[in-house]
Design a protein around this motif. Structure first.
Motif, mmCIF file in Angstrom:
data_model
loop_
_atom_site.group_PDB
_atom_site.id
_atom_site.type_symbol
_atom_site.label_atom_id
_atom_site.label_comp_id
_atom_site.label_asym_id
_atom_site.label_seq_id
_atom_site.Cartn_x
_atom_site.Cartn_y
_atom_site.Cartn_z
ATOM 1 N N GLN A 276 7.419 0.996 7.039
ATOM 2 C CA GLN A 276 7.519 2.361 7.526
ATOM 3 C C GLN A 276 6.398 2.645 8.512
ATOM 4 N N THR B 65 10.707 10.052 -3.110
ATOM 5 C CA THR B 65 9.644 9.282 -2.472
ATOM 6 C C THR B 65 9.259 8.206 -3.483
ATOM 7 N N ASP C 184 7.943 12.107 6.053
ATOM 8 C CA ASP C 184 8.087 12.205 4.601
ATOM 9 C C ASP C 184 7.186 13.312 4.054
ATOM 10 N N ARG D 120 1.560 2.720 -2.750
ATOM 11 C CA ARG D 120 2.982 2.616 -2.441
ATOM 12 C C ARG D 120 3.244 1.403 -1.589
ATOM 13 N N GLN E 38 12.682 8.711 3.132
ATOM 14 C CA GLN E 38 12.849 8.885 1.700
ATOM 15 C C GLN E 38 14.131 8.181 1.280
ATOM 16 N N CYS E 39 14.283 7.992 -0.023
ATOM 17 C CA CYS E 39 15.565 7.520 -0.551
ATOM 18 C C CYS E 39 16.369 8.772 -0.883
ATOM 19 N N LYS F 50 5.884 0.189 0.981
ATOM 20 C CA LYS F 50 6.978 0.702 1.787
ATOM 21 C C LYS F 50 7.579 -0.408 2.622
ATOM 22 N N SER F 51 8.828 -0.230 2.985
ATOM 23 C CA SER F 51 9.529 -1.231 3.766
ATOM 24 C C SER F 51 9.299 -0.988 5.253
ATOM 25 N N ASP G 18 10.093 0.809 -2.047
ATOM 26 C CA ASP G 18 11.453 1.022 -1.568
ATOM 27 C C ASP G 18 12.350 -0.191 -1.772
ATOM 28 N N GLN H 180 18.524 5.620 3.267
ATOM 29 C CA GLN H 180 17.113 5.272 3.133
ATOM 30 C C GLN H 180 16.463 5.280 4.498
#
Length: 608
Positions: A94, A33, A102, A89, A59-60, A91-92, A37, A56
């Motif tokens: 999300q 996590t 997640d 964080r 999570q990655c 995030k892309s 990202d 991805q």
């Protein structure tokens, strides 16, 4: 594989240890996590020795395979103590659903080894008892049975730990809050119809329950943060835990515990509904789509249901029987591929992946074989459907939460139904046999894309081993815009450009970095090795063909020093385009996948 080097490169390509908010692992994957990202260098990560693939989504996920535990421990050493407090964080894009998933995965994934270990121990004990080796009345059996049942009984405690870790709050206080619900004295009080401040407390046995624990720790995390913010620092060390417990536990007893208990009952009710409406078809359908779910990591969304079903019903009737059919189908398919393929690298991968899948670990098979060959994927899905149907028709039950396979087959031992494990073996045999035969019949390396190939249609295999990418991602506007032609690009992993089809060399640059090629149906192909590599003036390039040569598929055309070109600062991406595109329909395949020279990556059909 040098595990130390692998771990260092993984940490580097995920954005450094400063970018990691949380790390865990499952049976084949490292699950990160991340704080941002966008910092992941996916292409470089996929090239790391020991990394099978990267996915991805929520999570990655870095897919390692059987060495995941060793790599995980080394990555942990590289990361050291993770700093997550106060981090925002990035995030892309999300969704809330992705964030929720997640959260769920982070809670339930670490539980599986303990639950699986205890479950398999109990299933082995059942086997020795029904076979008459050991009596269930013996003290040895009873002690071992208690050992096997401990992880499931103490699930609330385990869940409290993983939830508190995910939320970055005090784990020991969180465990204390949830542990209060399990105290023998509390159980006795609840059974006698207790009240708290005049409110009735519902009589619930919280052992083996997961959702009451999750809701309790979620509430506790908010209470802890509030009191930490406003408490004087001089008394914070005891005041915050004291007030958090004082408020959290009563709320859990009065509201959160009963609410979580009903959520768990609803999850268990899902399987009853599915079987009452769909019957065996539910298992068959789930088994057939599991290859796609595992590839994307979405199968982990089934874990909360499976844990809840196991704790509420003592068995699981849907996900694990379906997984047995899918896992063994992957194994049968891989062994068939190993017999049919002429590619020594694919054969080696297929054999090792087939063995792994036979024992319940399917990621090496999926990423190394199945998703790279469409006919194999379709065969696995069909075979899983058949095997899942068999499992559903005979309603086999699982009594341990672990990846079903040959080594863990005792998870299907049922003290009340001796035929349960027999039908599990039948499911195993049918899934393997159908997959093996189907792939053996339909797998063809040179015709993976279409079952109906027109007379004039040409299929080009990859001219070089590496990762296929879209032409639009090439860092050269002339090629990425499609001005030169339609096609693909490949990030090379080897240094030899080979003929993708039978044809004729029509052009060869003096610098050997570009070559023209004409196929039997008249399509004119341009191969361009690297971006701006013309500036090297032929250095690091060697040609094995000349203009006018008629060559066969797979013959070597150009050799180049990949490492030297990269060290010189040049992008080595190999571009493959159809220059007379106005006369041909060009379709690409296996984009964003790593391919060998046997994989078909382009189809070229004359426009009529």
């Amino acid at each position: 594989m040098d595990i130390n080097q692998t771990a260092k490169q993984i940490v580097s390509f995920i954005g450094g240890k400063e970018n990691v908010a949380h790390l865990e692992h499952c049976s084949t994957r490292l699950r990160f996590t991340l704080k941002n990202d966008d910092l992941v260098k996916k292409e470089e990560l996929e090239k790391v020795d020991g990394v099978i693939g990267v996915r991805q989504n929520v999570q990655c996920q870095v897919i390692i395979g059987n060495d995941v535990v060793e790599v995980y421990k080394q990555v942990q050493k590289e990361l050291g103590e993770l700093e997550t407090t106060g981090v925002n964080r990035k995030k892309s894009k999300q969704s809330w659903g992705a964030i929720f998933l997640d959260f769920i995965i982070s809670i339930f994934q670490p539980l599986i080894p303990a639950i699986a270990g205890g479950g398999i121990l109990k299933s082995l004990l059942l086997l020795v008892s029904v076979s008459g080796v050991m009596s269930t009345e013996s003290q040895t059996y009873q002690i071992l049975n208690l050992i096997g049942g401990a992880p499931l009984y103490f699930l609330p405690i385990l869940v409290a730990m993983t939830t508190a870790k995910k939320l970055n709050v005090n784990q020991l206080v969180a465990v204390s809050a949830v542990g209060t619900l399990l105290l023998p004295e509390m159980t006795t009080l609840l059974s006698s119809g207790s009240t708290f401040l005049g409110f009735g407390v519902e009589n619930i046995a919280y052992a083996s329950q997961v959702f009451p624990a999750i809701l309790t720790v979620l509430f506790y995390s908010q209470v802890e943060r509030v009191f930490t913010r406003f408490s004087p620092k001089a008394i914070r060390i005891f005041f915050v835990p004291m007030m958090s417990l004082l408020i959290t536990v009563p709320i859990a007893l009065l509201i959160l515990g009963p609410l979580g208990y009903n959520v768990g009952m609803a999850f268990s009710g899902v399987i009853v509904w599915l079987y009452s409406h769909l019957g065996w078809l539910a298992t068959a359908i789930l088994a057939s789509v599991l290859p796609l779910m595992v590839v994307t990591g979405m199968h982990k969304a089934m874990v909360p249901y499976a844990v809840s079903s196991m704790s509420e019903l003592g068995a699981e009737l849907l996900y694990l029987p379906a997984s047995l059919a899918h896992n063994i189908a992957e194994s049968g398919a891989c062994f068939a591929v190993s017999l049919r393929t002429k590619d020594s690298k694919l054969r080696s991968t297929a054999i090792s992946a087939g063995i792994s899948a036979l024992f319940g670990i399917t990621e090496p098979a999926l990423y190394g074989v199945t998703i790279l060959h469409k006919r194999v994927l379709y065969s696995v899905m069909f075979s899983s459907l058949i095997g899942g149907a068999v499992a559903g028709i005979f309603a086999i039950k699982s009594f341990a939460l672990v990846g079903p396979g040959l080594a863990s087959i005792t998870m299907f031992v049922d003290a009340d139904n001796a035929m349960n494990i027999v039908w599990a073996f039948v499911t195993l045999a049918i899934s393997f046999a159908v997959a093996f035969v189907t792939v053996l019949v339909f797998f063809k390396e040179q015709a993976e894309i279409s079952l109906e190939k027109s007379v004039d249609e040409e299929f080009l295999t990859s001219p070089i081993e590496g990762k296929v990418i879209a032409l639009s991602e090439v860092k050269d506007d002339v090629f990425s815009s499609g001005m030169v032609g339609k096609g693909i690009a490949i990030v090379p992993e080897t240094s030899e450009l080979v003929a993708p089809e039978d044809g004729e060399v029509t052009m060869l640059f003096d610098t050997y970095h570009a070559l023209g090629f004409k196929t039997a149906n008249g399509a004119e192909i341009l191969f361009h090795i690297g971006i701006d590599t013309v500036k090297l003036e032929g250095k690091y390039f060697e040609s094995f063909v000349k203009v006018g040569d008629k060559i066969k598929r797979g013959e070597k055309m150009i050799h180049f020093d990949l490492q030297a070109i990269q060290e010189a600062g040049y992008d080595p991406t190999v571009i493959c385009v159809v220059t007379n595109q106005e006369s041909y329909q060009v379709d690409s395949y296996h984009v964003y996948e790593t391919v060998s020279n046997t994989a078909e990556v382009l189809s070229i059909s004359p426009i009529k």
